[in-house]
Design an enzyme around this catalytic site. Structure first.
Site, PDB file in Angstrom:
ATOM      1  N   GLU A 195      13.932 -18.759 -11.769  1.00 27.72           N
ATOM      2  CA  GLU A 195      13.547 -17.456 -11.910  1.00 27.72           C
ATOM      3  C   GLU A 195      12.541 -17.270 -13.264  1.00 27.72           C
ATOM      4  O   GLU A 195      11.766 -16.723 -13.239  1.00 27.72           O
ATOM      5  CB  GLU A 195      14.916 -16.619 -12.004  1.00 27.72           C
ATOM      6  CG  GLU A 195      14.462 -15.219 -12.736  1.00 27.72           C
ATOM      7  CD  GLU A 195      13.962 -14.207 -11.891  1.00 27.72           C
ATOM      8  OE1 GLU A 195      13.390 -14.674 -10.804  1.00 27.72           O
ATOM      9  OE2 GLU A 195      13.742 -13.020 -12.337  1.00 27.72           O
ATOM     10  N   LYS A 218       8.857 -15.674 -13.329  1.00 24.01           N
ATOM     11  CA  LYS A 218       8.791 -14.696 -14.142  1.00 24.01           C
ATOM     12  C   LYS A 218       7.260 -15.090 -15.167  1.00 24.01           C
ATOM     13  O   LYS A 218       6.471 -14.402 -15.104  1.00 24.01           O
ATOM     14  CB  LYS A 218       9.811 -14.609 -15.171  1.00 24.01           C
ATOM     15  CG  LYS A 218      10.699 -13.371 -15.332  1.00 24.01           C
ATOM     16  CD  LYS A 218      10.778 -12.002 -14.717  1.00 24.01           C
ATOM     17  CE  LYS A 218      10.339 -12.076 -13.041  1.00 24.01           C
ATOM     18  NZ  LYS A 218      11.174 -11.631 -12.145  1.00 24.01           N
ATOM     19  N   GLU A 245       4.328 -14.922 -12.912  1.00 21.49           N
ATOM     20  CA  GLU A 245       3.700 -13.852 -12.455  1.00 21.49           C
ATOM     21  C   GLU A 245       3.240 -12.895 -13.400  1.00 21.49           C
ATOM     22  O   GLU A 245       2.288 -12.145 -13.397  1.00 21.49           O
ATOM     23  CB  GLU A 245       4.527 -13.060 -11.507  1.00 21.49           C
ATOM     24  CG  GLU A 245       5.949 -12.546 -12.235  1.00 21.49           C
ATOM     25  CD  GLU A 245       6.821 -11.795 -11.364  1.00 21.49           C
ATOM     26  OE1 GLU A 245       6.433 -11.167 -10.286  1.00 21.49           O
ATOM     27  OE2 GLU A 245       8.070 -11.913 -11.561  1.00 21.49           O
ATOM     28  N   ASN A 284      -0.849   1.905   5.977  1.00 21.48           N
ATOM     29  CA  ASN A 284      -0.007   1.020   5.467  1.00 21.48           C
ATOM     30  C   ASN A 284       0.530  -0.028   6.219  1.00 21.48           C
ATOM     31  O   ASN A 284       1.177   0.507   7.339  1.00 21.48           O
ATOM     32  CB  ASN A 284       1.197   1.549   4.512  1.00 21.48           C
ATOM     33  CG  ASN A 284       2.351   0.681   4.348  1.00 21.48           C
ATOM     34  OD1 ASN A 284       1.956  -0.494   3.738  1.00 21.48           O
ATOM     35  ND2 ASN A 284       3.493   1.040   3.944  1.00 21.48           N
ATOM     36  N   GLY A 285       0.531  -1.179   6.356  1.00 15.69           N
ATOM     37  CA  GLY A 285       0.843  -2.071   7.434  1.00 15.69           C
ATOM     38  C   GLY A 285      -0.255  -3.224   7.683  1.00 15.69           C
ATOM     39  O   GLY A 285      -1.373  -3.294   6.859  1.00 15.69           O
ATOM     40  N   LYS A 345       5.053  -4.329  -5.906  1.00 14.84           N
ATOM     41  CA  LYS A 345       6.525  -4.141  -6.081  1.00 14.84           C
ATOM     42  C   LYS A 345       7.148  -4.346  -4.909  1.00 14.84           C
ATOM     43  O   LYS A 345       8.292  -4.762  -4.403  1.00 14.84           O
ATOM     44  CB  LYS A 345       7.062  -2.987  -6.770  1.00 14.84           C
ATOM     45  CG  LYS A 345       8.445  -3.149  -7.257  1.00 14.84           C
ATOM     46  CD  LYS A 345       8.729  -2.784  -8.722  1.00 14.84           C
ATOM     47  CE  LYS A 345      10.204  -3.018  -8.904  1.00 14.84           C
ATOM     48  NZ  LYS A 345      10.189  -4.528  -9.617  1.00 14.84           N
ATOM     49  N   TRP A 371      -3.129  -2.670  -1.698  1.00 14.22           N
ATOM     50  CA  TRP A 371      -2.925  -3.784  -1.893  1.00 14.22           C
ATOM     51  C   TRP A 371      -3.740  -4.815  -0.741  1.00 14.22           C
ATOM     52  O   TRP A 371      -3.169  -4.670   0.301  1.00 14.22           O
ATOM     53  CB  TRP A 371      -1.255  -4.346  -1.617  1.00 14.22           C
ATOM     54  CG  TRP A 371      -1.163  -5.565  -2.328  1.00 14.22           C
ATOM     55  CD1 TRP A 371      -0.843  -6.241  -3.595  1.00 14.22           C
ATOM     56  CD2 TRP A 371      -0.985  -6.724  -1.592  1.00 14.22           C
ATOM     57  NE1 TRP A 371      -0.518  -7.371  -3.531  1.00 14.22           N
ATOM     58  CE2 TRP A 371      -0.745  -7.988  -2.223  1.00 14.22           C
ATOM     59  CE3 TRP A 371      -0.879  -6.760  -0.058  1.00 14.22           C
ATOM     60  CZ2 TRP A 371      -0.379  -9.199  -1.967  1.00 14.22           C
ATOM     61  CZ3 TRP A 371      -0.685  -8.305   0.475  1.00 14.22           C
ATOM     62  CH2 TRP A 371      -0.523  -9.536  -0.406  1.00 14.22           C
ATOM     63  N   HIS A 392      12.773 -37.651  -9.127  1.00 10.96           N
ATOM     64  CA  HIS A 392      12.487 -38.197  -8.063  1.00 10.96           C
ATOM     65  C   HIS A 392      11.123 -37.751  -7.608  1.00 10.96           C
ATOM     66  O   HIS A 392      10.608 -37.461  -6.503  1.00 10.96           O
ATOM     67  CB  HIS A 392      13.405 -37.270  -7.037  1.00 10.96           C
ATOM     68  CG  HIS A 392      15.073 -37.804  -7.128  1.00 10.96           C
ATOM     69  ND1 HIS A 392      15.199 -39.116  -6.630  1.00 10.96           N
ATOM     70  CD2 HIS A 392      15.971 -37.046  -7.618  1.00 10.96           C
ATOM     71  CE1 HIS A 392      16.591 -39.270  -7.035  1.00 10.96           C
ATOM     72  NE2 HIS A 392      17.040 -38.046  -7.402  1.00 10.96           N
ATOM     73  N   ARG A 407       3.511  -0.300  -5.173  1.00 10.44           N
ATOM     74  CA  ARG A 407       3.303  -0.704  -3.833  1.00 10.44           C
ATOM     75  C   ARG A 407       1.810  -1.437  -3.809  1.00 10.44           C
ATOM     76  O   ARG A 407       1.370  -1.918  -2.682  1.00 10.44           O
ATOM     77  CB  ARG A 407       3.355   0.265  -2.725  1.00 10.44           C
ATOM     78  CG  ARG A 407       4.529   1.162  -2.757  1.00 10.44           C
ATOM     79  CD  ARG A 407       4.524   2.270  -1.862  1.00 10.44           C
ATOM     80  NE  ARG A 407       4.708   1.858  -0.611  1.00 10.44           N
ATOM     81  CZ  ARG A 407       5.971   1.614  -0.003  1.00 10.44           C
ATOM     82  NH1 ARG A 407       6.928   1.932  -0.597  1.00 10.44           N
ATOM     83  NH2 ARG A 407       5.800   1.039   1.208  1.00 10.44           N
ATOM     84  N   CYS A 416       0.783  -1.256   0.005  1.00  9.43           N
ATOM     85  CA  CYS A 416      -0.035   0.016  -0.020  1.00  9.43           C
ATOM     86  C   CYS A 416       0.896   1.139   0.101  1.00  9.43           C
ATOM     87  O   CYS A 416       2.066   1.299   0.470  1.00  9.43           O
ATOM     88  CB  CYS A 416      -0.838   0.126   1.063  1.00  9.43           C
ATOM     89  SG  CYS A 416      -2.077  -1.388   1.501  1.00  9.43           S
TER      90      CYS A 416
HETATM   91  C1  F6R Z   1       9.251 -10.823  -8.733  1.00 12.59           C
HETATM   92  C2  F6R Z   1       9.733  -9.871  -7.887  1.00 12.59           C
HETATM   93  C3  F6R Z   1       9.642 -10.435  -6.474  1.00 12.59           C
HETATM   94  C4  F6R Z   1      10.654  -9.858  -5.501  1.00 12.59           C
HETATM   95  C5  F6R Z   1      10.448  -9.971  -3.965  1.00 12.59           C
HETATM   96  C6  F6R Z   1      11.520  -9.398  -3.412  1.00 12.59           C
HETATM   97  O1  F6R Z   1       9.547 -10.429 -10.005  1.00 12.59           O
HETATM   98  O2  F6R Z   1      10.041  -8.628  -8.200  1.00 12.59           O
HETATM   99  O3  F6R Z   1       9.438 -11.697  -6.342  1.00 12.59           O
HETATM  100  O4  F6R Z   1      11.676 -10.091  -5.995  1.00 12.59           O
HETATM  101  O5  F6R Z   1       9.322  -9.489  -3.784  1.00 12.59           O
HETATM  102  O6  F6R Z   1      11.661  -8.012  -3.177  1.00 12.59           O
HETATM  103  P1  F6R Z   1      12.891  -7.135  -3.068  1.00 12.59           P
HETATM  104  O7  F6R Z   1      13.903  -7.491  -3.857  1.00 12.59           O
HETATM  105  O8  F6R Z   1      12.308  -5.858  -3.064  1.00 12.59           O
HETATM  106  O9  F6R Z   1      13.399  -7.511  -1.647  1.00 12.59           O
END
Ligand code: F6R
Length: 594
Positions: free
Chosen positions: A469, A473, A476, A96-97, A589, A72, A492, A27, A2
């Site tokens: 990764e 990607k 998401e 926020n929280g 993010k 969020w 396995h 956010r 948020c």
């Molecule tokens: C995926 C992504 C998330 C962040 C994760 C950690 O594309 O961006 O998985 O990597 O939320 O966030 P940070 O790096 O900000 O601690």
């Protein structure tokens, strides 16, 4: 998660608040709201983005102080009635929280006759403040009294009908900044939201309450004692990557990786490790999500270059595990935002145990950077796409440089090895650029994956981390179910997933012959094999793979090329399926809740 923002500036604030709110959408972006003081409050809330507020701003929003919020959802669906600000008896709050004891507080408030309008945890806050006001408390005192019964994490900004030229801000556990400028005072989750509105900001610490007016900002602790916080410039310069003709920021950020890597390398090259870090007997790397996978690619580079064991830990697990910490441990936290709640909790834990903390962090003004013993920066610049792309490759580079610096300090890197790795590092920007040129082939693979609606990624060593990764990607951005396994783990259990036509993507690097055998095994069961491979191994994989993408580079370079390849596959799969590439559903993010 948020984003909160508040502004008092001597003229109508509504438009500026919505602009600032748009800058905080990374956010969270499932609903938004605004309250402006006038005579009374003008309040407007919508499900969806901050821009959706604009049509509802009419002449009643002429007030010169206001607060706004982009959400969020944690408690209660993403609907307008759950959007902030929550308003109770002349008290408007953005939060926020997470308030952990909200259920008990709500029950007590209902028993005292309060009625709730939302399902959120946050709504208890204005009820508590309104009660304190009704008992005669002044605004700052009313907020302080409410804070004494809240458990959990919060950054709140409060607007009072009775004091329309004031904002009260409080912080416990969630980041928040207060800011000032020419006749203006403001609050925001991130100072970047305030560029153009204020010139200086100060990050509040846990337990701070601030009273903001155009005449100044007073900061005190919860007992009312004045405290001094450091004022820094609101950075006008650091915007994001421009779109540069691409349709999404995510795609533009993939293209921006060469220059992001150059910037990061230039920033890291002159840095030296303090003795306490160089003497490490064990490295513990802690992170979440993509940052964790960047760390996973780098683990063996750190071990090989520095000859130090390197453990990898998921922050949310590590913080509660009470793991013994051996003597000589050095912690490395990896985070783009520098404000991920679980990683910050681990940072506190390490500080309490007096473990030196190195922060590999992209946001220089973040709490993680402020609290670290050593900042080992990435210089990806702001990432506007929610998915990590350029920050991911910059983290990989920063961790290689960290391993190298550690090895040099400990005398474990031969001059021959040093020369080779420096050559490899110097070539990374060009390799990313060349990998991007393979986009048409990667887009065709993405279409095939989108049709099959599933994918399995495999790899060994750094390739296994890259596989993880790649799967993340794809999930998401496109919402396609994707799995990742270390290739040796396949038989396995996971091999049971393979059916006729299952897409299996092999990130081929070290131990290619073993990965080849694993690719043969899935092909024998009908899988459609995609090999992401360097030129040296291409011929062997061309024989068995439906799609063989011959990537530039070898060794370190190949891992970076594979990173670009999996990013492009995910973006194209998302586009084929009509997803919102920059703002995927349910995500934010900065993950500032646990
Ligand atoms: C995926 C992504 C998330 C962040 C994760 C950690 O594309 O961006 O998985 O990597 O939320 O966030 P940070 O790096 O900000 O601690």
């Amino acid at each position: 998660m948020c984003g909160i923002v508040g502004l008092i500036n001597g003229h109508a604030v509504a438009a500026d608040l919505i602009t600032a709110l748009g800058r905080l959408e990374y956010r969270g972006y499932d609903s938004a709201g605004i309250a402006v003081a006038g005579p009374g409050f003008a309040v407007h809330k919508v499900a969806g983005r901050a821009a959706g507020l604009i049509p509802g701003i009419n002449q009643t929003f002429g007030g010169q102080a206001g607060i706004a919020h982009t959400r969020w959802a944690t408690h209660g669906r993403a609907e307008a009635h759950n959007a902030h600000p929550h308003v109770v008896d002349g008290v408007a709050v953005v939060h926020n929280g997470i308030i952990e004891n909200h259920a008990e507080l709500r029950a007590e408030l209902i028993a005292r006759g309060h009625r709730f309008a939302s399902e959120t945890d946050s709504e208890v806050i204005p009820h508590l403040i309104a009660d304190a006001c009704a008992a005669g408390a002044e605004p700052a005192e009313a907020v302080r009294q409410a804070c004494t019964v809240l458990h959990g994490a919060y950054a709140i900004a409060v607007l009072f009908e009775t004091a329309p030229d004031r904002l009260i801000v409080a912080r416990q556990g969630s980041p928040v900044m207060v800011a000032r400028g020419d006749g203006a005072a403001a609050v925001a989750s991130d100072p970047a939201a305030l560029a153009g509105f204020c010139t200086e900001y100060a990050a509040l610490a846990d337990g701070d309450i601030a009273e903001l007016g155009r005449d100044g900002i007073a900061i005190m602790d919860f007992s009312g004692r004045p405290v001094v916080r450091k004022w820094e410039d609101v950075n006008e310069g650091e915007t994001g990557t421009e779109l540069r003709g691409f349709t999404t920021y995510t795609r533009a950020e993939i293209a921006a990786q060469p220059e992001a890597l150059r910037r990061t390398d230039a920033a890291l090259l002159p840095l030296l490790l303090p003795d306490a870090v160089a003497a490490a007997e064990r490295i513990v790397v802690v992170a979440c999500g993509s940052s964790l996978f960047a760390a996973a690619t780098a683990r063996q580079w750190i071990e090989q270059l520095a000859g130090v064991p390197c453990d990898l830990e998921i922050a949310s697990e590590y913080r509660t595990r009470e793991a013994p910490i051996s003597r000589g441990t050095v912690a490395v936290l990896v985070s783009q935002s520098g404000e991920t709640a679980d990683t910050l909790a681990v940072q506190t834990l390490f500080r309490e145990k007096r473990v030196p903390v190195v922060a590999v962090v992209n946001v220089a003004q973040s709490q993680m950077a402020r609290d670290a013993d050593l900042v080992w920066p990435t210089k990806a610049g702001r990432e506007l796409g929610v998915a990590a792309t350029k920050s991911f490759t910059c983290q990989m580079l920063a961790l290689v440089r960290f391993g190298l610096a550690l090895g040099l300090a400990r005398g474990t890197v031969t001059s021959c090895r040093l020369a080779k790795i420096e050559r490899e590092i110097a070539g990374l920007p060009e390799i990313c650029h060349q990998a991007e040129a393979l986009e048409p082939q990667l887009a065709a693979i993405a279409r095939m994956i989108a049709m099959e609606n599933e994918a399995l990624f495999l790899g060994r060593g750094p390739g296994a981390a890259l596989a993880a990764e790649g799967a993340l990607k794809l999930k998401e951005l496109s919402y396609i179910r994707a799995e990742a396994y270390a290739a040796g783990e396949l038989k396995h259990g996971p091999i049971a997933l393979i059916r006729e036509g299952s897409p299996v993507l092999a990130c081929v690097g070290e131990h290619a012959e073993k990965t080849l055998a694993n690719a043969e095994e899935v092909r024998a069961r009908g899988a459609c094999v995609v090999a992401l491979v360097g030129a040296a191994e291409a011929a062997r994989f061309e024989r068995i793979a439906e799609h063989c993408v011959v990537l530039p580079g070898s060794g370190l370079g190949l891992v970076f090329a594979q990173a670009v390849a999996v990013q492009l596959i995910a973006v194209h799969a998302a586009e084929v399926l009509g997803r919102d590439v920059d703002r995927p559903r349910n995500l934010a993010k900065s993950v500032t809740v646990e």
